[in-house]
Structures are given as structure tokens and as C-alpha cells.
Design an enzyme around this catalytic site. Structure first.
Site, PDB file in Angstrom:
ATOM      1  N   CYS A  13       0.409   0.046  10.323  1.00 20.84           N
ATOM      2  CA  CYS A  13      -0.101  -0.967   9.387  1.00 20.84           C
ATOM      3  C   CYS A  13       0.958  -1.880   8.785  1.00 20.84           C
ATOM      4  CB  CYS A  13      -0.877  -0.273   8.271  1.00 20.84           C
ATOM      5  SG  CYS A  13      -1.708  -1.460   7.186  1.00 20.84           S
TER       6      CYS A  13
ATOM      7  N   CYS B 287       0.833  -1.212   0.000  1.00 18.33           N
ATOM      8  CA  CYS B 287       0.000   0.000   0.000  1.00 18.33           C
ATOM      9  C   CYS B 287       0.869   1.264   0.000  1.00 18.33           C
ATOM     10  CB  CYS B 287      -0.909  -0.014   1.225  1.00 18.33           C
ATOM     11  SG  CYS B 287      -2.040   1.398   1.261  1.00 18.33           S
TER      12      CYS B 287
ATOM     13  N   ARG C 286     -18.165  -2.034  17.783  1.00 22.89           N
ATOM     14  CA  ARG C 286     -17.454  -3.296  17.572  1.00 22.89           C
ATOM     15  C   ARG C 286     -16.151  -3.370  18.367  1.00 22.89           C
ATOM     16  NH1 ARG C 286     -16.793  -3.673  12.126  1.00 22.89           N
ATOM     17  NH2 ARG C 286     -18.903  -4.468  12.034  1.00 22.89           N
TER      18      ARG C 286
ATOM     19  N   CYS D 275     -16.860  -8.568   5.463  1.00 20.11           N
ATOM     20  CA  CYS D 275     -16.147  -7.308   5.259  1.00 20.11           C
ATOM     21  C   CYS D 275     -14.895  -7.549   4.433  1.00 20.11           C
ATOM     22  CB  CYS D 275     -15.810  -6.727   6.631  1.00 20.11           C
ATOM     23  SG  CYS D 275     -14.908  -5.189   6.533  1.00 20.11           S
TER      24      CYS D 275
ATOM     25  N   CYS E  42     -19.413   2.676   8.529  1.00 20.78           N
ATOM     26  CA  CYS E  42     -18.691   2.001   9.602  1.00 20.78           C
ATOM     27  C   CYS E  42     -17.425   2.819   9.820  1.00 20.78           C
ATOM     28  CB  CYS E  42     -18.355   0.573   9.158  1.00 20.78           C
ATOM     29  SG  CYS E  42     -17.255  -0.292  10.313  1.00 20.78           S
TER      30      CYS E  42
ATOM     31  N   CYS F 240       0.379   4.696   7.010  1.00 20.71           N
ATOM     32  CA  CYS F 240      -0.264   4.576   8.327  1.00 20.71           C
ATOM     33  C   CYS F 240       0.695   3.811   9.270  1.00 20.71           C
ATOM     34  CB  CYS F 240      -1.590   3.840   8.193  1.00 20.71           C
ATOM     35  SG  CYS F 240      -2.609   4.490   6.838  1.00 20.71           S
TER      36      CYS F 240
ATOM     37  N   CYS G 153     -19.737  -5.444   3.529  1.00 21.33           N
ATOM     38  CA  CYS G 153     -18.999  -4.255   3.930  1.00 21.33           C
ATOM     39  C   CYS G 153     -17.698  -4.251   3.139  1.00 21.33           C
ATOM     40  CB  CYS G 153     -18.705  -4.304   5.433  1.00 21.33           C
ATOM     41  SG  CYS G 153     -17.720  -2.901   6.016  1.00 21.33           S
TER      42      CYS G 153
END
Ligand code: SAM
Ligand code: DTB
Ligand code: SF4
Length: 343
Positions: free
Chosen positions: A86, A79, A287, A123, A214, A83, A154
Site C-alpha cells: 500500500c 496510515c 469486480r 465508494c 464487498c 500492508c 460503499c
């Protein structure tokens, strides 16, 4: 003061069970929380906070029902975003191998297994800054296949344009996950390739397209309690609260800037974050998301008591571990919890 009642399609609110769409008598959803009020909730004695959260929870939800979702990484690693937590960022050496986008058939096959294991929502996540237009047809086909299995869908694919959101809505996408991660102030010390405002803009596009939102964040990244309050303040003052609020406990990944932090968050502080989310966003499903594999059963039970009513099941999240299915089934039995069916 802005007040609103939950929309008729808010999932599995207690009043939905009796076919009433108004808020429970005398109860309203507030969108005008001040940061001070939220900080004051965090500062309550633990027992008082949990009692208040449990009272709110029982007014809005069936107290022993927990929604079960399963995650699948449909495109892993490589990616371009940075972040700091991550495993999938190309900026860090984490040992996660980059893959191509999975085929629609393989996604459908994995989704069927998750459904058979008791998941009501599927998801699908991709390690992208945003989806490319060339992938849109396949992504829409995945949504249709998963819906045909009788599960809610999702996706979490990074930033979306309005047009992409509308295409997903047309394909039948139920929820889009896009997290704000932390407070506006702390965010910049975690991610610099995408701004907080860009995240809020994507949430607007998702909402505008009629897809349920979400949105939550991560705790245990070295932020202060004021930052945790700031994150909840951003969510609880949105014009409409996210229908689903994932609270993740940082999974520390070697090779990332936040790996091996060495100072774990006090589990009671995590439970407080759940309780404050429950009180401030009473109609939302909260959640207990990443991090359960590092919590004991007692801490998880406290999270349910504090108003968490959704989890991820399945032995993997996206790239990190989750509790074993047998262990979760036993925990549900010991606590008398039941799976929530789709709205
Ligand atoms: N690439 C997309 C994006 O970031 O919007 C979707 C996938 S991303 C992995 C989804 C969310 O998972 C992140 O926003 C973050 O809140 C959460 N997350 C990622 N890595 C995590 C970790 N190590 N521990 C806890 N939560 C994490
Ligand atoms: C969310 O808030 N948590 C999930 C989901 N949304 C996509 C992701 C958790 C990822 C944990 C780290 C990993 O497994 O790579
Ligand atoms: Fe990429 Fe999402 Fe990971 Fe950020 S959280 S690096 S956007 S996969």
C-alpha cells in the site's frame, strides 16, 4: 452440505429482472467448497474453465451488463497499518502526502461528477486502521449526501466495531468493503499489524448490521496458485458470500515492500482467478478491480468473458491510476457492454 438461495436484495441477479427471487432452476449457491475442488478448477484447461464460468455467469446474470463504481479517497496517507502493497502506509516512503478527512460538501461535489460520468455506486475510502468516533457524524452525513444523488454507497475505512457498523447501516450505507487480501497462509507475509481473523470479525459485524459485504483480495503479490485458491476458498465458504468480490491485480508502488516485484503475474492466471471466483460464488458481482491500467483491452475482455461484471471507472483509484474514461467508453462500445443500473 449447506445450500442457500440468494437473498431478495442480492443486486441485479438475472432472476431479479423477472421479479423471481429463487435461484435459477436447478442452481444453488454452495458454501461447502473444498480447497481441492477450487485448486482443480484452477487446473482446468483454460478453454474449459472459461466455458464453465461463462455458463454459470449466464445462468445468474445478464451477460452484457457491467456495474460501474467510482472510488474517492476521502482521507489519504499516513496510515498506521503496514500492508506491504500500500502506497498509503506510514511505514513506507512512497511520496503519497497525508491529508485530513475531506469535507462533506467536497465529497458530495465529487460524487455528483462521478454520477454524471455514469457511476451507479460511489465508494469512499480512508487510510485508517479504523474510523474514530469523532468522525462518525461526518461519515454518516457523506453516506446520506451520496444516496440523495441516487447512487449506491460503499465505504472502506478499516476495521469496524458493531456499533459503528450499525450507525452506518442507519445512515443508509449499502456496502462495506473490507478485503481478506490473500490466503490465510500468505497473508502474514504481507501484513502484520492486523490479523486475518480481525478482518473476518469486521466482516461479521458488517453482515450482522445488515450492510452488504464487498470483500476480495489482491493477486500478483508473489503468492502461489494454491494461495489464490485459498483466498477464494475463504470467501466461498463464508456463511453468506460477499455480494461484491473485488479481484485486484497488484499495483506495484515504489517504496513499498511489494513495489517493483519484477515478475508480473501471467494475465491468463488473473483471468483464471476471475473465472474461479465466478464459478464458486455465482450470485456475487465479481469486480475487475485495481490493475486495469496495466492490462490491455484483450485481457480485460477475457475477464468479462470469465464472469467479471463490475469495474471502477474514473481516472484514479485511491492513489494510483485507472484507465481514462474515453478509453473505457470505447471499450464498452467495442464489446457491446452496458452499464448495470443500481439494484
Ligand atoms: N484502509 C482501509 C483498509 O485497508 O481496509 C481501506 C482502504 S484499502 C486501500 C482497500 C483495499 O485496497 C485493500 O484492502 C487492498 O486489498 C486494496 N489495495 C490497496 N493497495 C493496493 C495496490 N497497490 N494494488 C492493489 N490493491 C490494493
Ligand atoms: C478494492 O478491493 N480495491 C479498491 C477498493 N477496494 C477500495 C482499492 C484499490 C486501490 C488501489 C491502490 C490505490 O489506488 O492506492
Ligand atoms: Fe492502511 Fe488500508 Fe493501506 Fe493497509 S491497505 S496501509 S489499512 S490504507
Amino acid at each position: 452440505m449447506t445450500l442457500s438461495t440468494p437473498t431478495p436484495d442480492t443486486p441485479r441477479l438475472k432472476q431479479d429482472l423477472s421479479n423471481h427471487h429463487a435461484a435459477p432452476a436447478g442452481k444453488t449457491v454452495r458454501h461447502d467448497w473444498t480447497r481441492r475442488e477450487i485448486e482443480d478448477l484452477f487446473a482446468l484447461p483454460f478453454n474449459d474453465l472459461i466455458f464453465q464460468a461463462q455458463q454459470v455467469h449466464r445462468q445468474w446474470f445478464s451477460p452484457n451488463e457491467v456495474q460501474k463504481s467510482t472510488l474517492l479517497s476521502i482521507k489519504t496517507g499516513g496510515c498506521p497499518e503496514n500492508c506491504g502493497y500500500c502506497s498509503q502506509s506510514a511505514h513506507f516512503k512512497t511520496g503519497v502526502k497525508a491529508t485530513k478527512l475531506m469535507s462533506v460538501e467536497n465529497v458530495a461535489e465529487e460524487a455528483r461528477k462521478a454520477r454524471d460520468a455514469g457511476a451507479s455506486r460511489y465508494c469512499m475510502g480512508a487510510a485508517w486502521r479504523n474510523p474514530h468516533d469523532r468522525d462518525m457524524d461526518n461519515l454518516c452525513a457523506m453516506i446520506k449526501e451520496v444516496r440523495a444523488l441516487g447512487m449506491e454507497t460503499c465505504m472502506t475505512l478499516g476495521m469496524l466495531t458493531g456499533e459503528q457498523a450499525r450507525r452506518f447501516a442507519d445512515a443508509g450505507l449499502d456496502y462495506y468493503n473490507h478485503n481478506i487480501d490473500s490466503s490465510p497462509e500468505y497473508y502474514d507475509s504481507v501484513v502484520t499489524t492486523r490479523t486475518y481473523q480481525e478482518r473476518l470479525d469486521t466482516l461479521d459485524e458488517v453482515r450482522e448490521a445488515g450492510i452488504r459485504v464487498c470483500c476480495g483480495g489482491i493477486v500478483g503479490m508473489g503468492e502461489s496458485r494454491a494461495d489464490r485458491a485459498g483466498m477464494i476458498h475463504t470467501l466461498a465458504t463464508l456463511p453468506e458470500h460477499p455480494e461484491s468480490v473485488p479481484v485486484n491485480l497488484l499495483m506495484q508502488v515504489d517504496g513499498t515492500p511489494l513495489g517493483d516485484r519484477g515478475d508480473d503475474l501471467d494475465p491468463f492466471e488473473f483471468v483464471r482467478t476471475i473465472a474461479v471466483s465466478r464459478i464458486t460464488m455465482p450470485a456475487s458481482v465479481v469486480r475487475l478491480s485495481a490493475g486495469r491500467s496495466n492490462m490491455n483491452d484483450e485481457a480485460q475482455a477475457l475477464c468479462f468473458l470469465a464472469g467479471a461484471n463490475s469495474i471502477f471507472i474514473g481516472e484514479k483509484l485511491l492513489t494510483t491510476e485507472n484507465p481514462e474514461q474515453d478509453h473505457d467508453n470505447t471499450l464498452f462500445r467495442r464489446l457491446g457492454l452496458e452499464a448495470m443500473s443500481p439494484a
